[in-house]
Design a protein around this motif. Sequence first.
Motif, mmCIF file in Angstrom:
data_model
loop_
_atom_site.group_PDB
_atom_site.id
_atom_site.type_symbol
_atom_site.label_atom_id
_atom_site.label_comp_id
_atom_site.label_asym_id
_atom_site.label_seq_id
_atom_site.Cartn_x
_atom_site.Cartn_y
_atom_site.Cartn_z
ATOM 1 N N MET A 79 3.834 6.164 -9.417
ATOM 2 C CA MET A 79 3.170 5.150 -10.240
ATOM 3 C C MET A 79 3.503 3.732 -9.790
ATOM 4 O O MET A 79 2.811 2.784 -10.135
ATOM 5 N N PHE A 80 4.554 3.581 -8.991
ATOM 6 C CA PHE A 80 4.954 2.271 -8.488
ATOM 7 C C PHE A 80 4.539 2.058 -7.033
ATOM 8 O O PHE A 80 4.882 1.048 -6.428
ATOM 9 N N MET A 81 3.820 3.036 -6.468
ATOM 10 C CA MET A 81 3.407 2.980 -5.066
ATOM 11 C C MET A 81 1.899 2.761 -4.963
ATOM 12 O O MET A 81 1.170 2.920 -5.930
ATOM 13 N N ASP A 82 1.470 2.424 -3.774
ATOM 14 C CA ASP A 82 0.045 2.302 -3.456
ATOM 15 C C ASP A 82 -0.332 3.425 -2.494
ATOM 16 O O ASP A 82 0.533 3.953 -1.792
ATOM 17 N N PRO A 83 -1.614 3.759 -2.415
ATOM 18 C CA PRO A 83 -2.040 4.815 -1.488
ATOM 19 C C PRO A 83 -1.696 4.503 -0.028
ATOM 20 O O PRO A 83 -1.355 5.395 0.731
ATOM 21 N N GLN A 84 -1.784 3.254 0.347
ATOM 22 C CA GLN A 84 -1.430 2.816 1.702
ATOM 23 C C GLN A 84 -0.332 1.762 1.571
ATOM 24 O O GLN A 84 -0.523 0.745 0.899
ATOM 25 N N MET A 85 0.802 2.019 2.207
ATOM 26 C CA MET A 85 1.918 1.074 2.149
ATOM 27 C C MET A 85 2.363 0.744 3.568
ATOM 28 O O MET A 85 2.127 1.499 4.504
ATOM 29 N N ARG A 86 3.042 -0.399 3.687
ATOM 30 C CA ARG A 86 3.580 -0.834 4.972
ATOM 31 C C ARG A 86 5.024 -1.270 4.780
ATOM 32 O O ARG A 86 5.347 -1.958 3.811
ATOM 33 N N LEU A 87 5.851 -0.880 5.721
ATOM 34 C CA LEU A 87 7.227 -1.354 5.777
ATOM 35 C C LEU A 87 7.272 -2.348 6.915
ATOM 36 O O LEU A 87 7.020 -1.993 8.073
ATOM 37 N N VAL A 88 7.549 -3.605 6.590
ATOM 38 C CA VAL A 88 7.495 -4.678 7.579
ATOM 39 C C VAL A 88 8.801 -5.463 7.581
ATOM 40 O O VAL A 88 9.559 -5.437 6.611
#
Length: 119
Positions: A79-88
């Motif tokens: 619930m705290f995530m998005d379908p597409q995430m990036r670690l930058v």
Amino acid sequence: MYLTVEPQAQEKLQQYIDEDKDLLLDFDDGVGSLSNVGTCTLASVFRIIAVAKDAEQKDYNKSLDSNLGTFRYKGYSEMFMDPQMRLVENPTNKMLSLRGSNSGELTGMVTVEDLSAEA
């Protein structure tokens, strides 16, 4: 869901990638034996934890694919995530940041911990 680990972030995580380790995308909310918080809190953040493959991971009941391999996570933290995430990597302070395609910055300073040597 998918996590893209950008090249600079991959460099920071490379030392934690090992066939004897699992990577966890931990929502540190005070739940579970690996929590730094110790109790429920409003200051919840994501962090990355390297653990031994045979370590107890019952709280990390789901898997997330990435271009770096699989990360395990607590299912309810979706619930705290998005379908597409990036670690930058933040170019200013060199800290890792977790960003979502819809929500923007999910955690501004993602810490990385190696707990693989702990029992």
